[in-house]
Design a protein around this motif. Sequence first.
Motif, PDB file in Angstrom:
ATOM      1  N   ALA A  39     -51.580 -10.048  -4.227  1.00  0.00           N
ATOM      2  CA  ALA A  39     -51.332 -10.624  -5.547  1.00  0.00           C
ATOM      3  C   ALA A  39     -49.912 -10.311  -6.021  1.00  0.00           C
ATOM      4  O   ALA A  39     -49.239 -11.164  -6.616  1.00  0.00           O
ATOM      5  N   LEU A  40     -49.433  -9.095  -5.746  1.00  0.00           N
ATOM      6  CA  LEU A  40     -48.073  -8.730  -6.122  1.00  0.00           C
ATOM      7  C   LEU A  40     -47.048  -9.569  -5.360  1.00  0.00           C
ATOM      8  O   LEU A  40     -46.019  -9.970  -5.922  1.00  0.00           O
ATOM      9  N   VAL A  41     -47.304  -9.815  -4.085  1.00  0.00           N
ATOM     10  CA  VAL A  41     -46.386 -10.638  -3.295  1.00  0.00           C
ATOM     11  C   VAL A  41     -46.266 -12.034  -3.906  1.00  0.00           C
ATOM     12  O   VAL A  41     -45.166 -12.606  -3.968  1.00  0.00           O
ATOM     13  N   LEU A  42     -47.379 -12.578  -4.383  1.00  0.00           N
ATOM     14  CA  LEU A  42     -47.363 -13.915  -4.986  1.00  0.00           C
ATOM     15  C   LEU A  42     -46.811 -13.896  -6.406  1.00  0.00           C
ATOM     16  O   LEU A  42     -46.307 -14.926  -6.879  1.00  0.00           O
ATOM     17  N   ALA A  77     -44.320 -16.684  -8.344  1.00  0.00           N
ATOM     18  CA  ALA A  77     -45.008 -17.331  -9.463  1.00  0.00           C
ATOM     19  C   ALA A  77     -44.243 -17.141 -10.767  1.00  0.00           C
ATOM     20  O   ALA A  77     -44.152 -18.058 -11.596  1.00  0.00           O
ATOM     21  N   ALA A  78     -43.669 -15.953 -10.971  1.00  0.00           N
ATOM     22  CA  ALA A  78     -42.891 -15.705 -12.182  1.00  0.00           C
ATOM     23  C   ALA A  78     -41.665 -16.614 -12.237  1.00  0.00           C
ATOM     24  O   ALA A  78     -41.290 -17.104 -13.316  1.00  0.00           O
ATOM     25  N   ILE A  79     -41.025 -16.839 -11.081  1.00  0.00           N
ATOM     26  CA  ILE A  79     -39.874 -17.751 -11.054  1.00  0.00           C
ATOM     27  C   ILE A  79     -40.308 -19.170 -11.364  1.00  0.00           C
ATOM     28  O   ILE A  79     -39.623 -19.897 -12.104  1.00  0.00           O
ATOM     29  N   VAL A  80     -41.445 -19.597 -10.826  1.00  0.00           N
ATOM     30  CA  VAL A  80     -41.966 -20.941 -11.126  1.00  0.00           C
ATOM     31  C   VAL A  80     -42.242 -21.089 -12.616  1.00  0.00           C
ATOM     32  O   VAL A  80     -41.914 -22.114 -13.232  1.00  0.00           O
ATOM     33  N   GLY A 135     -38.966  -7.707 -12.477  1.00  0.00           N
ATOM     34  CA  GLY A 135     -39.959  -6.689 -12.169  1.00  0.00           C
ATOM     35  C   GLY A 135     -40.939  -7.130 -11.105  1.00  0.00           C
ATOM     36  O   GLY A 135     -41.201  -6.399 -10.132  1.00  0.00           O
ATOM     37  N   PHE A 136     -41.481  -8.331 -11.239  1.00  0.00           N
ATOM     38  CA  PHE A 136     -42.474  -8.793 -10.267  1.00  0.00           C
ATOM     39  C   PHE A 136     -41.835  -9.176  -8.935  1.00  0.00           C
ATOM     40  O   PHE A 136     -42.463  -8.999  -7.880  1.00  0.00           O
ATOM     41  N   VAL A 137     -40.602  -9.691  -8.943  1.00  0.00           N
ATOM     42  CA  VAL A 137     -39.932 -10.009  -7.676  1.00  0.00           C
ATOM     43  C   VAL A 137     -39.668  -8.736  -6.882  1.00  0.00           C
ATOM     44  O   VAL A 137     -39.935  -8.666  -5.667  1.00  0.00           O
ATOM     45  N   LEU A 138     -39.140  -7.694  -7.537  1.00  0.00           N
ATOM     46  CA  LEU A 138     -38.891  -6.433  -6.845  1.00  0.00           C
ATOM     47  C   LEU A 138     -40.196  -5.805  -6.352  1.00  0.00           C
ATOM     48  O   LEU A 138     -40.290  -5.363  -5.193  1.00  0.00           O
ATOM     49  N   ALA A 139     -41.190  -5.774  -7.211  1.00  0.00           N
ATOM     50  CA  ALA A 139     -42.471  -5.191  -6.808  1.00  0.00           C
ATOM     51  C   ALA A 139     -43.088  -5.980  -5.660  1.00  0.00           C
ATOM     52  O   ALA A 139     -43.660  -5.391  -4.719  1.00  0.00           O
ATOM     53  N   GLY A 140     -42.960  -7.302  -5.704  1.00  0.00           N
ATOM     54  CA  GLY A 140     -43.509  -8.133  -4.633  1.00  0.00           C
ATOM     55  C   GLY A 140     -42.835  -7.884  -3.300  1.00  0.00           C
ATOM     56  O   GLY A 140     -43.485  -7.901  -2.244  1.00  0.00           O
TER      57      GLY A 140
END
Length: 457
Positions: free
Chosen positions: A375-378, A382-385, A210-215
């Motif tokens: 923040a979304l780009v990061l 960050a979620a993968i880390v 979700g966060f990767v796509l949104a980023g």
Amino acid sequence: MALFEMITAAVQLTPVEQDHLDQARQMQAMSFAVHIPLTCFGVAFPAIILFVEWLHLRTGDPLYRRLARRWSRIMVALFAVGVVTGTILSFELGILWPGFMGAFGDVFGLGFAIEGFAFFLEAIFIGIYVYGWDRMSPKWHFASGIPIVLTGILGAAMVIAVNGWMNHPGGFDLVNGEVTNVKPWTALFGNTFFWHELVHMYVAAYIVVGFVLAGAYAWGKLRGRWGRYERTALAIPLTIACVAAPVQLLVGDWAAREVASHQPVKLAALEGLQDTTKGAPEHILGWYDKDTGEIEWGISIPKLLSFLSYHDPNATVRGLTSVPPDDRPGPINTIRFAFQTMVGIGTGLAALAALVLFFRWRKKRLPESVWFDRALVLAGPAAIVALISGWIVTEVGRQPWVVYGVMRTNEAVTGAGGVPVGYALLAVVYAGLLAALAWILLRLSRTPLGDDAEVLH
């Protein structure tokens, strides 16, 4: 058959030296770091794509069909790379850890067999789904995507079951060093760690995807690409990730309490707790000094470790000195930093999720700020880390055991030479593979939206 024969040959090698144990561990860790994020996309991405296609069936809006179709192309690219990295992992299990495979293959082999079956079914239905967009009725095409979701979940569940068994082994008897009375179903699904690892990983998958796509779409917005199509492509995965992120905090609490109950020395390593302590404190940041057994430069919060681990501020927490030095996990600082990175990022993502959900609930829109977009780009990286840090906690925290309390890692590793050469070669392979994936995704991102572009914007 070639893979099976190579693994069989590998397990027949007798480990005679462990000169390259660290390199073998690092080589395996590198493969996991590359493969695990791809696993998240295998678990969560098909379900998100199918949800978007369902929106098209329900509303008739062509935007949703175009979005699902474009995302299905990304799914194919990621699946193809996942096939390569997953195959490498299969080879590594037999080549690097013949003692483990030879001794316990009968115990967990069923899990890998089911995982292989699920993989082949997934590949078949991905082919049907991707090439069936203009060749099947909308409802039958949607139905062809359901097996992709189910097989992705099943395959990942089997791998998690094996890992859970490694952390909480059972389903067999050990008689004079020989594994007997094997009960595969008990081993895979009767171990306590399976259930919280399963939920923890699945929720993490939706957070990462979700966060990767949104980023990715937030990055496009910062570069001036922002229409109805992009707004929808950002909002759907972001909402899913924002629902999952706060849930993960609760699942993490469950997982921590299971570790405290069944792997108390790992818990001590997470904190760097030297001695068994009643009302143990929690240190935020800081460095574990192995000479003094103290946390230097950390912020101590009294009794917090006891409270988080047992929901009792006065509970007794076992320390590292409760076991001999050879039985302690390590390196301690690697485990501590990975754990605090996971928790810190997870908390930050949950706070970002709370902000998004608040705006969606009260103002019926997303926050409108360039800082929010940044923040979304990061958030995606960050979620993968955080995901990889969590697996570092799980795997390094289990050391020195490959099967907790039963087999040490240095008993499982191969005695064959050439591990450093293979390590270097594999790093080159992964670098090339990731570069190729980046090129493919960039090409897909530049593909025109199609004849209905005006409708989508």
